[in-house]
Write a protein that holds these residues in place. Structure first.
Motif, PDB file in Angstrom:
ATOM      1  N   ASP A   1     -25.333 -26.192  60.793  1.00 60.25           N
ATOM      2  CA  ASP A   1     -25.185 -25.507  59.503  1.00 60.25           C
ATOM      3  C   ASP A   1     -23.976 -25.998  58.690  1.00 60.25           C
ATOM      4  OD1 ASP A   1     -23.426 -24.309  61.293  1.00 60.25           O
ATOM      5  OD2 ASP A   1     -23.912 -22.252  60.726  1.00 60.25           O
TER       6      ASP A   1
ATOM      7  N   HIS B   1     -19.397 -20.797  53.796  1.00 63.01           N
ATOM      8  CA  HIS B   1     -19.892 -20.220  55.052  1.00 63.01           C
ATOM      9  C   HIS B   1     -19.775 -18.694  55.057  1.00 63.01           C
ATOM     10  CE1 HIS B   1     -20.654 -21.406  59.498  1.00 63.01           C
ATOM     11  NE2 HIS B   1     -21.214 -20.236  59.225  1.00 63.01           N
TER      12      HIS B   1
ATOM     13  N   HIS C   1     -22.998 -15.874  55.189  1.00 62.89           N
ATOM     14  CA  HIS C   1     -23.191 -14.707  56.058  1.00 62.89           C
ATOM     15  C   HIS C   1     -23.357 -13.422  55.239  1.00 62.89           C
ATOM     16  CE1 HIS C   1     -22.842 -16.943  59.614  1.00 62.89           C
ATOM     17  NE2 HIS C   1     -21.549 -16.936  59.782  1.00 62.89           N
TER      18      HIS C   1
ATOM     19  N   CYS D   1     -20.895 -17.145  65.388  1.00 56.17           N
ATOM     20  CA  CYS D   1     -20.658 -18.228  64.435  1.00 56.17           C
ATOM     21  C   CYS D   1     -19.677 -19.260  64.968  1.00 56.17           C
ATOM     22  CB  CYS D   1     -20.106 -17.649  63.137  1.00 56.17           C
ATOM     23  SG  CYS D   1     -19.834 -18.926  61.898  1.00 56.17           S
TER      24      CYS D   1
HETATM   25 ZN   LIG Z   1     -21.776 -18.923  60.716  1.00 55.57          ZN
END
Ligand SMILES: [Zn+2]
Length: 274
Positions: free
Chosen positions: A47, A123, A127, A241
């Motif tokens: 990601d 990032h 979320h 994460c």
């Molecule tokens: Zn993450």
């Protein structure tokens, strides 16, 4: 050494360490140090892009995950045949350079802090957008499904097929197919613009709340099971994460999403964070 120690989860962008290994990466050189501030691309869930910067003054052309097999062979990125953190394997941050540096040398490691900050904002926004999307779609579930950390049906986890963090944003792709319908989700009459309005209202409220964000770090190894936390007014949000984040939601001013629905694919573009 079984794992590279990493300092990026705490937000570090500089360090000094010793080169402990050099592996060929095609024509290039893969340098491994004992401890690094560099975030590598994850091979299992890619990601967040790799950090940019320098090692021993040399540009880091790429930064990838390396895995040492029980037999001692080092494999890189997509060639790694096991999942992140598989026991028995060693987990390494591999800094790819065009010129070599000798094993044993002590080097300075400097991450491009501006690029890192943009990815961290992207990032955290990713979320928050996922949690806001869960809230906006909560009424579409007809069966009980696993809840997210705020107690809403976790559409994000149930439907996501890929997530890509970009500077100040992200692109998240969701599959609204037969298997999701079987789990109890109905996409009938879903208007992506209406959903985006609701997501954006919630994001604006969360940014205005200037809620603290932190990454819980159980250990210094690359593959330690880290968790993102955000203390939102409506509860403590938590998501597993491996990436980097801002320290308060107030840093994301201006973030907004757009949603597109194409066949059975819902795509959420998040932009303008920070
Ligand atoms: Zn993450």
């Amino acid at each position: 050494m079984n794992s590279t120690l990493v300092t990026f989860p705490g937000g570090r962008t500089r360090g000094r360490s010793t080169i402990v290994e050099a592996v060929p990466v095609g024509e290039r050189h893969g340098l491994v140090v004992s401890e690094t501030p560099f975030h590598p691309l994850d091979h299992t869930w890619p990601d967040q892009p790799a950090d940019r910067g320098t090692i021993g003054g040399l540009p880091v052309a790429d930064c990838v995950t390396g895995a040492r097999s029980p037999e001692g062979e080092i494999l890189l990125g997509a060639d790694i045949p096991v999942r992140r953190g598989d026991e028995g394997w060693g987990w390494l941050v591999v800094h790819v350079t065009d010129s070599p540096l000798p094993v044993g040398a002590e080097v300075d490691l400097e991450v491009d802090a501006g690029y890192r900050a943009a990815l961290s904002a992207g990032h955290t926004a990713c979320h928050l957008a996922a949690l806001a999307l869960n809230a906006a779609l909560a009424g579409r579930w007809r069966k009980e499904t696993r809840p997210d950390s705020l107690g809403r049906p976790d559409f994000d986890q149930a439907a996501i097929t890929s997530s890509r963090i970009t500077p100040h944003g992200s692109v998240d792709v969701y599959r609204l197919g037969k298997s999701l319908r079987k789990k109890g989700f109905t996409a009938d009459g879903l208007d992506p613009d209406k959903v985006a309005l609701e997501v954006n209202d919630r994001l604006a409220a969360w940014v205005a709340a200037d809620a603290p964000v932190r990454v819980e770090v159980p250990g210094p190894e690359l593959t330690a099971r880290r968790t993102w936390h955000c203390s939102l007014p409506e509860g403590e949000a938590a998501i597993p994460c491996g990436g980097t984040h801002v320290s308060r939601t107030g840093e994301l001013a201006g973030v907004r999403v757009t949603l597109t629905l194409d066949d059975a694919t819902l795509t959420m573009h998040t932009e303008g964070a920070g």
